[in-house]
Enzyme design. Sequence first.
Site, PDB file in Angstrom:
ATOM      1  N   SER A 198       0.880  -1.087   0.025  1.00 51.08           N
ATOM      2  CA  SER A 198       0.083   0.129   0.046  1.00 51.08           C
ATOM      3  C   SER A 198       0.666   1.043   0.084  1.00 51.08           C
ATOM      4  CB  SER A 198      -0.659   0.038   1.256  1.00 51.08           C
ATOM      5  OG  SER A 198      -1.562   1.184   1.466  1.00 51.08           O
ATOM      6  N   TYR A 218      -1.419  -0.063  10.492  1.00 54.65           N
ATOM      7  CA  TYR A 218      -1.782  -0.744   9.379  1.00 54.65           C
ATOM      8  C   TYR A 218      -0.524  -0.535   8.493  1.00 54.65           C
ATOM      9  CZ  TYR A 218      -3.594  -1.487   4.328  1.00 54.65           C
ATOM     10  OH  TYR A 218      -3.714  -1.848   3.268  1.00 54.65           O
ATOM     11  N   LYS A 240       2.268  -3.510   6.761  1.00 52.35           N
ATOM     12  CA  LYS A 240       2.599  -3.794   5.178  1.00 52.35           C
ATOM     13  C   LYS A 240       4.009  -3.502   4.838  1.00 52.35           C
ATOM     14  CE  LYS A 240      -1.567  -4.448   3.611  1.00 52.35           C
ATOM     15  NZ  LYS A 240      -1.851  -5.731   3.063  1.00 52.35           N
TER      16      LYS A 240
HETATM   17  P1  NAD Z   1     -11.094  -6.889   1.511  1.00 55.82           P
HETATM   18  O1  NAD Z   1     -11.204  -6.716   2.964  1.00 55.82           O
HETATM   19  O2  NAD Z   1     -12.113  -6.624   0.429  1.00 55.82           O
HETATM   20  O3  NAD Z   1     -10.314  -8.224   1.020  1.00 55.82           O
HETATM   21  C1  NAD Z   1      -9.588  -8.982   1.901  1.00 55.82           C
HETATM   22  C2  NAD Z   1     -10.083 -10.329   2.208  1.00 55.82           C
HETATM   23  O4  NAD Z   1      -9.268 -11.001   2.922  1.00 55.82           O
HETATM   24  C3  NAD Z   1     -11.448 -10.408   2.544  1.00 55.82           C
HETATM   25  O5  NAD Z   1     -12.333 -11.203   1.747  1.00 55.82           O
HETATM   26  C4  NAD Z   1     -11.032 -11.098   4.126  1.00 55.82           C
HETATM   27  O6  NAD Z   1     -12.291 -11.795   4.351  1.00 55.82           O
HETATM   28  C5  NAD Z   1      -9.836 -11.990   3.608  1.00 55.82           C
HETATM   29  N1  NAD Z   1      -9.091 -11.964   4.971  1.00 55.82           N
HETATM   30  C6  NAD Z   1      -8.559 -11.290   6.008  1.00 55.82           C
HETATM   31  N2  NAD Z   1      -7.901 -11.657   6.630  1.00 55.82           N
HETATM   32  C7  NAD Z   1      -7.784 -13.032   6.585  1.00 55.82           C
HETATM   33  C8  NAD Z   1      -7.207 -14.111   7.325  1.00 55.82           C
HETATM   34  N3  NAD Z   1      -6.403 -14.077   8.074  1.00 55.82           N
HETATM   35  N4  NAD Z   1      -7.257 -15.441   6.389  1.00 55.82           N
HETATM   36  C9  NAD Z   1      -8.140 -15.572   5.340  1.00 55.82           C
HETATM   37  N5  NAD Z   1      -8.529 -14.397   4.721  1.00 55.82           N
HETATM   38  C10 NAD Z   1      -8.642 -13.339   5.303  1.00 55.82           C
HETATM   39  O7  NAD Z   1      -9.968  -5.814   1.072  1.00 55.82           O
HETATM   40  P2  NAD Z   1      -9.337  -5.227  -0.194  1.00 55.82           P
HETATM   41  O8  NAD Z   1      -9.671  -3.869  -0.538  1.00 55.82           O
HETATM   42  O9  NAD Z   1      -9.602  -6.172  -1.392  1.00 55.82           O
HETATM   43  O10 NAD Z   1      -7.740  -5.273   0.051  1.00 55.82           O
HETATM   44  C11 NAD Z   1      -7.063  -6.261  -0.304  1.00 55.82           C
HETATM   45  C12 NAD Z   1      -5.590  -6.352   0.084  1.00 55.82           C
HETATM   46  O11 NAD Z   1      -5.130  -4.979  -0.479  1.00 55.82           O
HETATM   47  C13 NAD Z   1      -5.216  -6.050   1.599  1.00 55.82           C
HETATM   48  O12 NAD Z   1      -4.262  -6.656   1.994  1.00 55.82           O
HETATM   49  C14 NAD Z   1      -5.391  -4.485   1.557  1.00 55.82           C
HETATM   50  O13 NAD Z   1      -4.539  -4.346   2.817  1.00 55.82           O
HETATM   51  C15 NAD Z   1      -4.590  -4.167   0.478  1.00 55.82           C
HETATM   52  N6  NAD Z   1      -4.826  -2.812  -0.017  1.00 55.82           N
HETATM   53  C16 NAD Z   1      -6.058  -2.336  -0.062  1.00 55.82           C
HETATM   54  C17 NAD Z   1      -6.200  -0.849  -0.509  1.00 55.82           C
HETATM   55  C18 NAD Z   1      -7.657  -0.378  -0.494  1.00 55.82           C
HETATM   56  O14 NAD Z   1      -7.645   0.576  -0.350  1.00 55.82           O
HETATM   57  N7  NAD Z   1      -8.723  -1.318  -0.825  1.00 55.82           N
HETATM   58  C19 NAD Z   1      -5.103  -0.120  -0.505  1.00 55.82           C
HETATM   59  C20 NAD Z   1      -3.949  -0.568  -0.725  1.00 55.82           C
HETATM   60  C21 NAD Z   1      -3.775  -1.950  -0.017  1.00 55.82           C
END
Ligand code: NAD
Length: 337
Positions: A125, A149, A153
Amino acid sequence: MKTILVTGGVGYIGSHTVVALQENGYKVVILDNLCNSKAITLSNIQKISSQAPIFYQGDIRDRPMLRDIFKNHPIDGVIHFAGLKAVGESQSEPLKYYDNNVVGSITLLEEMIKAKVDTFVFSSSATVYGEPGATQYQEGMPTTPINVYGRTKLMVEEILRDGAKANPGLRVACLRYFNPVGAHLSGLIGENPVGTPNNLMPYIGQIALGILPKLKVFGSDYPTPDGTGLRDYIHVHDLAQGHLLALQYLEDHPGALTVNLGTGKPYSVLEMISAFEKVSGKSIPYDLVERRSGDLAEYYANSDLAKTVLGWEAKHGIERMCEDTWRFYRQLDSAQS
Ligand code: NAD
Ligand code: UDP
């Protein structure tokens, strides 16, 4: 046909990437504990791609389950989305975040290496940068994340880079996303978090549907043209394509790649509201309130490296981001009524 394990593949970015993988000839195995996603997304993925991903409901910290997955499927690579991502919650429950995001990633990586799988793409991120002293972030800038957070990362990034140094066969890509928004063109999958959204676009979407009454615009006294925060919003479809290109790149490049995925063009909160109002025809009422703790005034990506090494560039602009978000929310509404 290559098989990719996608952790967190039921979530927002994961589900779009699963579809992109299937459309490009990959077989997908998903591991997700559904802590922030809904099982209906799996049938919607199937409706889009006409292929059912293999699904394991479970946790990335569950070693026996990981061993089963690596034993039962010829996994060629892992794309690791599973993680917790609410900045505020990470400050109030830091251990939960270190356990889920850091311990979870280490467990997954260890089991992957034991299973002799060498390719790992990680959801990092832009929050890893913190305040590097400039607003346009470049990969070589200092990383001083300002919240738990972001630190989770950065820790995982460093673990991966160290791992790649120590294991010359390992291939890792840390993709630093900016602000993912938008939804699939079909309107079937999009950002539909459990509970009240923390992020701007799903919040606006729920106001347009009448689920939430009013937006709080956090801060109107930033040193930006309209006083509200500027961010680099990127369409989730473009992001999903970035993962495919990263997988392809790693086939020929062992070692570690760290790369930004953003558009390079920031928009303010008020510009996002107005663009959404224009495409949806809905009014989004808002109040200008205090700044949110931990927010920065402005940041956006320098994505030159992604262009040079991956041949990746964001294609979709703000209008398409809002159109696709709105289509997804409208369909969600009609499916629920
Ligand atoms: P999201 O919450 O929609 O998806 C994450 C998924 O991981 C969910 O389906 C959740 O149920 C699952 N999950 C979480 N912990 C888990 C575990 N211990 N075991 C199994 N499953 C687990 O989030 P997203 O927006 O799709 O983000 C995906 C990744 O991208 C994340 O790692 C997030 O930190 C990173 N990210 C997101 C953003 C954003 O703004 N959306 C920005 C930068 C990075
Ligand atoms: N924001 C806002 N009201 C909200 C949610 C977000 O004004 O209810 C602002 C936030 O202050 C930031 C931008 O919208 O300037 C994007 O915030 P988001 O939480 O979506 O992503 P972040 O940039 O924090 O990762």
